[in-house]
Design a protein around this motif. Structure first.
Motif, PDB file in Angstrom:
ATOM      1  N   GLY A  79       0.775  -1.235   0.000  1.00  0.00           N
ATOM      2  CA  GLY A  79       0.000   0.000   0.000  1.00  0.00           C
ATOM      3  C   GLY A  79       0.804   1.282   0.000  1.00  0.00           C
ATOM      4  O   GLY A  79       0.236   2.368  -0.015  1.00  0.00           O
ATOM      5  N   HIS A  80       2.134   1.192   0.016  1.00  0.00           N
ATOM      6  CA  HIS A  80       2.984   2.378   0.017  1.00  0.00           C
ATOM      7  C   HIS A  80       3.745   2.468  -1.307  1.00  0.00           C
ATOM      8  O   HIS A  80       4.174   1.450  -1.843  1.00  0.00           O
ATOM      9  N   HIS A  81       3.935   3.697  -1.779  1.00  0.00           N
ATOM     10  CA  HIS A  81       4.648   3.910  -3.036  1.00  0.00           C
ATOM     11  C   HIS A  81       6.126   4.188  -2.773  1.00  0.00           C
ATOM     12  O   HIS A  81       6.472   4.950  -1.876  1.00  0.00           O
ATOM     13  N   TYR A  82       6.961   3.568  -3.598  1.00  0.00           N
ATOM     14  CA  TYR A  82       8.406   3.723  -3.496  1.00  0.00           C
ATOM     15  C   TYR A  82       8.967   4.072  -4.871  1.00  0.00           C
ATOM     16  O   TYR A  82       8.509   3.545  -5.886  1.00  0.00           O
ATOM     17  N   ALA A  83       9.960   4.957  -4.874  1.00  0.00           N
ATOM     18  CA  ALA A  83      10.701   5.285  -6.087  1.00  0.00           C
ATOM     19  C   ALA A  83      12.041   4.559  -5.968  1.00  0.00           C
ATOM     20  O   ALA A  83      12.880   4.917  -5.147  1.00  0.00           O
ATOM     21  N   MET A  84      12.224   3.520  -6.758  1.00  0.00           N
ATOM     22  CA  MET A  84      13.434   2.706  -6.726  1.00  0.00           C
ATOM     23  C   MET A  84      14.395   3.260  -7.772  1.00  0.00           C
ATOM     24  O   MET A  84      14.134   3.180  -8.982  1.00  0.00           O
TER      25      MET A  84
END
Length: 141
Positions: A79-84
């Motif tokens: 449910g959390h957004h990450y920028a990899m």
């Protein structure tokens, strides 16, 4: 059965990312540091009216130096957004995911993230799981 994979460069190595893990690909602007965050978290960035956690994938793999990258693959984990962060993006194409050959040993930095291999023009490319690089997920702290 073939599936779409995004081919990217991380720490100078080609990797394949299952398209189901990719929400979008962006250039990251200003990143705000977060006190007491994991060493793998570069900080937070605003992206289309939402905040994403920016993860230095090179650091998350345990590789020295940290990445100067500004391009990122946006993924959602629990449910959390990450920028990899990635060094570069190469292609999106269908591939068959093959198991790692018996007896093949991955460098410890890649072992936890490796899912298998895809072959592009006879070249094996490691398929990775982005969620395994998120701090606090899948044993990464």
């Amino acid at each position: 059965m073939s599936h779409l994979y995004l081919i990217a460069q991380v720490a100078g190595r080609a990797v394949a990312i299952d398209s189901e893990q990719v929400e979008s690909v962006v250039d990251i602007g200003e990143v705000t540091a977060v006190p007491r965050a994991s060493q793998h978290v570069r900080g937070l960035a605003a992206l289309r009216s939402r905040v994403v956690t920016v993860v230095d994938t090179q650091s998350a793999l345990g590789l020295a130096g940290g990445s100067p990258a500004r391009r990122a693959v946006i993924t959602q984990v629990e449910g959390h957004h990450y920028a990899m962060l990635v060094d570069a993006l190469d292609d999106v194409a269908p591939f068959d995911l093959l198991p790692l050959a018996h007896g093949v040993t991955l460098d410890p930095a890649w072992r936890g993230a490796g899912l298998g291999i895809v072959e592009r023009e006879g070249e094996p490319i490691l398929a990775i799981d982005l969620a395994s690089l998120v701090p606090g997920h899948a044993g990464l702290n």
